[in-house]
Design a protein around this motif. Structure first.
Motif, PDB file in Angstrom:
ATOM      1  N   TYR A  54       0.862  -1.189   0.000  1.00  0.00           N
ATOM      2  CA  TYR A  54       0.000   0.000   0.000  1.00  0.00           C
ATOM      3  C   TYR A  54       0.899   1.240   0.000  1.00  0.00           C
ATOM      4  O   TYR A  54       0.988   1.971   0.986  1.00  0.00           O
ATOM      5  CB  TYR A  54      -0.916  -0.010   1.226  1.00  0.00           C
ATOM      6  N   ALA A  58      -3.797   6.734  -1.707  1.00  0.00           N
ATOM      7  CA  ALA A  58      -5.066   6.225  -2.211  1.00  0.00           C
ATOM      8  C   ALA A  58      -5.251   4.750  -1.859  1.00  0.00           C
ATOM      9  O   ALA A  58      -6.351   4.317  -1.481  1.00  0.00           O
ATOM     10  CB  ALA A  58      -5.133   6.410  -3.729  1.00  0.00           C
ATOM     11  N   GLU A  59      -4.180   3.974  -1.970  1.00  0.00           N
ATOM     12  CA  GLU A  59      -4.274   2.557  -1.628  1.00  0.00           C
ATOM     13  C   GLU A  59      -4.532   2.367  -0.142  1.00  0.00           C
ATOM     14  O   GLU A  59      -5.318   1.495   0.256  1.00  0.00           O
ATOM     15  CB  GLU A  59      -2.993   1.833  -2.045  1.00  0.00           C
ATOM     16  N   ARG A  60      -3.889   3.183   0.687  1.00  0.00           N
ATOM     17  CA  ARG A  60      -4.106   3.051   2.119  1.00  0.00           C
ATOM     18  C   ARG A  60      -5.513   3.507   2.503  1.00  0.00           C
ATOM     19  O   ARG A  60      -6.150   2.917   3.384  1.00  0.00           O
ATOM     20  CB  ARG A  60      -3.047   3.841   2.885  1.00  0.00           C
ATOM     21  N   ALA A  61      -6.004   4.548   1.863  1.00  0.00           N
ATOM     22  CA  ALA A  61      -7.373   5.003   2.134  1.00  0.00           C
ATOM     23  C   ALA A  61      -8.387   3.943   1.732  1.00  0.00           C
ATOM     24  O   ALA A  61      -9.389   3.714   2.428  1.00  0.00           O
ATOM     25  CB  ALA A  61      -7.645   6.310   1.388  1.00  0.00           C
ATOM     26  N   ASP A  62      -8.111   3.261   0.614  1.00  0.00           N
ATOM     27  CA  ASP A  62      -9.015   2.196   0.182  1.00  0.00           C
ATOM     28  C   ASP A  62      -8.989   1.028   1.170  1.00  0.00           C
ATOM     29  O   ASP A  62     -10.023   0.410   1.438  1.00  0.00           O
ATOM     30  CB  ASP A  62      -8.611   1.723  -1.213  1.00  0.00           C
ATOM     31  N   LEU A  63      -7.805   0.727   1.721  1.00  0.00           N
ATOM     32  CA  LEU A  63      -7.700  -0.335   2.719  1.00  0.00           C
ATOM     33  C   LEU A  63      -8.541  -0.006   3.949  1.00  0.00           C
ATOM     34  O   LEU A  63      -9.285  -0.861   4.452  1.00  0.00           O
ATOM     35  CB  LEU A  63      -6.240  -0.521   3.116  1.00  0.00           C
ATOM     36  N   ARG A  65     -11.088   1.959   4.129  1.00  0.00           N
ATOM     37  CA  ARG A  65     -12.514   1.895   3.777  1.00  0.00           C
ATOM     38  C   ARG A  65     -13.014   0.451   3.778  1.00  0.00           C
ATOM     39  O   ARG A  65     -14.090   0.153   4.307  1.00  0.00           O
ATOM     40  CB  ARG A  65     -12.723   2.527   2.400  1.00  0.00           C
ATOM     41  N   GLN A  66     -12.232  -0.443   3.196  1.00  0.00           N
ATOM     42  CA  GLN A  66     -12.653  -1.842   3.138  1.00  0.00           C
ATOM     43  C   GLN A  66     -12.690  -2.477   4.522  1.00  0.00           C
ATOM     44  O   GLN A  66     -13.588  -3.265   4.832  1.00  0.00           O
ATOM     45  CB  GLN A  66     -11.710  -2.624   2.232  1.00  0.00           C
ATOM     46  N   ASP A  83      -3.630   5.785   8.628  1.00  0.00           N
ATOM     47  CA  ASP A  83      -3.087   5.235   7.383  1.00  0.00           C
ATOM     48  C   ASP A  83      -1.566   5.318   7.299  1.00  0.00           C
ATOM     49  O   ASP A  83      -0.987   5.051   6.246  1.00  0.00           O
ATOM     50  CB  ASP A  83      -3.706   5.937   6.171  1.00  0.00           C
ATOM     51  N   ASN A 331      -4.456  -5.440  -6.113  1.00  0.00           N
ATOM     52  CA  ASN A 331      -3.132  -5.117  -5.584  1.00  0.00           C
ATOM     53  C   ASN A 331      -2.149  -6.219  -5.985  1.00  0.00           C
ATOM     54  O   ASN A 331      -2.143  -7.314  -5.430  1.00  0.00           O
ATOM     55  CB  ASN A 331      -3.203  -4.995  -4.054  1.00  0.00           C
TER      56      ASN A 331
END
Length: 532
Positions: A54, A58-63, A65-66, A83, A331
């Motif tokens: 990550y 953006a990738e960490r924010a998506d993590l 969120r999930q 994050d 990913n």
């Protein structure tokens, strides 16, 4: 009745503590470093791994969120509070590092308290100039030294992510370790068996993990009452790298002081070798007409506990399979790590293969503990009365080995059934994936047989072998170590199922190697003197 050189109420009830502490550290000079190294490397390897997985905001924010919407994965690893790489490290491995510190601590304390009393060595020690509470104090100090070294290593290694967060996470993990060290000290006073003391303390740890998992699955911020009922939940609510809640450390410290006081109070109110919970009087019910029946009587509780645990873990991991696939998503780095752990097939099959591999690594700990049970019987002097009758050494050892090797097959079978039940399909391939781990598990167990038979004083080194396999299998793929390093472990040669192709050659070779090592160990046991 034992006569104490230093009587209760004397100001010298801790006399001899320093000598006993040095002796405890010397005895654990192999076990402690292995546990500390496995735990430290697991944690310290995580920032680089997470950065590769990550690497962008953006990738960490998506993590995050999930994880907020994925209750099953929150139950597995807890909620995410920030994050940053430090916060993600605390999220990903904090609970597991705390659990490993707890296991290390309870093993140390029980070994130097109830184990010593059960073997009769404590009575000899107590006949000298040793205070009544010196042994308990030395055991707790040994656990404190181990947790302190672990905390120092983690603080230094994670300082690059932020010194404050590193200190909070390290103190939290060490604090959890000491909570279960003092818990083990209490249970060791209540029970007359070291095996039961370890089992009950481990059951408390398992309950703490279940409470935290149930609480985290219900809320995404660690605020559930169930989470706060668990010391592992306190660790995550310390929130390292995410506006640390330093007051949570007071909960850990308070639990340590309270439980320590209870343990000290109990220690001053019983005779050596006695317990507060009465043992069931004999004669034992059922048939004990063979060495195998005796081995089963001694190990049935362990087999039952491991069987239930593997079945439940299998159900939980099986239920997470689809959610894990959604979390990895596109990913590529995460997919590559799972592939190194579990093969190169569909992501679902890869996740299942990596989970069965992890269960196999943990099962190696069971087989080492079970194989070394005869070593404990031998060093405590309980084996001699058995062998003085019409029971040969090979029959005596074979009874325990059947439980060890057969029990490992049973717990992996139950793990497969649990995975299939949780996943809801593909029962046959999942069962095959679990059972194909057995040759590597048996090789680890066979090494323990060899050490016990040929070098009994070095039998504890089998834990180092199992720990090395666990470290390579757990951390190696995330660190992208060369395949040659992964192949040091017998697990590195197994076919990656489900999804991969079945290769019989490594299965046959590893099984044959296990047979040879067991035969060599039994030959050594037959020829050497019994140790005491």
């Amino acid at each position: 009745m034992t006569t104490f050189a230093v009587r209760p109420g004397s100001s010298r009830q801790l006399a001899g503590t320093g000598t006993l502490l040095r002796f405890a550290l010397r005895r654990d000079r192999l076990m402690m470093p292995v546990w500390i190294a496995v735990n430290a490397l697991m944690v310290l390897s995580m920032p680089n791994t997470l950065e590769s997985l990550y690497g962008t905001p953006a990738e960490r924010a998506d993590l995050i969120r999930q994880m907020g919407t994925n209750s099953s994965l929150r139950a597995m690893v807890g909620p995410v509070f920030d994050d940053s790489l430090g916060a993600l490290t605390a999220w990903r491995v904090g609970v597991y590092a705390g659990a490993l510190a707890a296991v290390m601590s309870l093993l140390v304390v029980v070994r130097h308290t109830r184990d010593e009393e059960e073997s009769g060595r404590q009575e000899l020690v107590a006949s000298g100039m040793v205070g009544r509470r010196a042994s308990l104090t030395a055991a707790l100090l040994a656990a404190a030294v181990a947790n302190g070294v672990l905390a120092l290593l983690l603080t230094a290694g994670l300082a690059g992510q932020g010194t404050t967060g590193a200190l909070a996470l390290s103190l939290g993990i060490a604090g959890v370790g000491m909570v279960f060290a003092t818990m083990a000290a209490i249970i060791a006073q209540l029970t007359e068996s070291a095996r039961l003391a370890r089992g009950l303390t481990a059951a408390v740890l398992g309950t703490a993990f279940v409470l935290r998992a149930a609480g985290d699955s219900a809320t995404d911020d660690g605020s559930s009452v169930l989470t706060w009922l668990s010391p592992l939940g306190w660790l995550e609510n310390l929130r390292p790298y995410a506006d640390e809640r330093w007051w949570v450390l007071a909960l850990l410290a308070g639990a340590v002081l309270l439980q320590g006081a209870v343990a000290y109070g109990l220690a001053g109110r019983r005779d050596i070798g006695m317990s507060f919970l009465p043992t069931r009087p004999g004669p034992a019910s059922g048939r004990l007409g063979s060495a195998g029946a005796l081995a089963w009587r001694l190990q049935r509780g362990s087999v039952l506990g491991w069987s239930i645990g593997f079945l439940l873990v299998g159900v939980v991991y099986g239920g997470m399979t689809e959610d894990a696939a959604d979390l990895v998503g596109d990913n590529d780095n995460a997919r590559r790590i799972f592939e190194r752990m579990g093969g190169r097939s569909g992501l679902t099959d890869t996740f299942l293969a990596s989970m069965t591999g992890m269960l196999g690594l943990v099962a190696a700990l069971y087989i080492v503990a079970s194989v070394l049970r005869p070593h404990g019987e031998e060093t405590s002097g309980r084996a001699e009365p058995v062998l003085a009758n019409a029971v040969g050494r090979l029959r005596w050892a074979a009874g325990h080995l059947v439980i060890a090797f057969g029990g490992s097959a049973l717990i992996m079978l139950l793990a497969g059934l649990g995975l299939a039940a949780g996943y809801g399909k593909e029962t046959g391939p999942i069962l095959g994936a679990c059972l194909v781990q057995l040759p590597a598990i048996w090789v680890i167990g066979a090494v323990a047989v060899l050490l016990h038979g040929v070098l009994p004083r070095a039998a504890a080194a089998a834990w180092g072998v199992a720990g090395a396999a666990l470290l390579i299998g757990w951390v190696g793929p995330a660190l992208d170590v060369p395949q040659a390093v992964l192949d040091i472990s017998p697990f590195g040669h197994l076919p990656k199922l489900p999804g991969g192709s079945m290769e019989w050659r490594p299965v046959v070779v590893l099984t044959g190697l296990a047979v040879v090592l067991v035969a060599a160990g039994l030959a050594g046991l037959r020829r050497r003197d019994m140790t005491t």
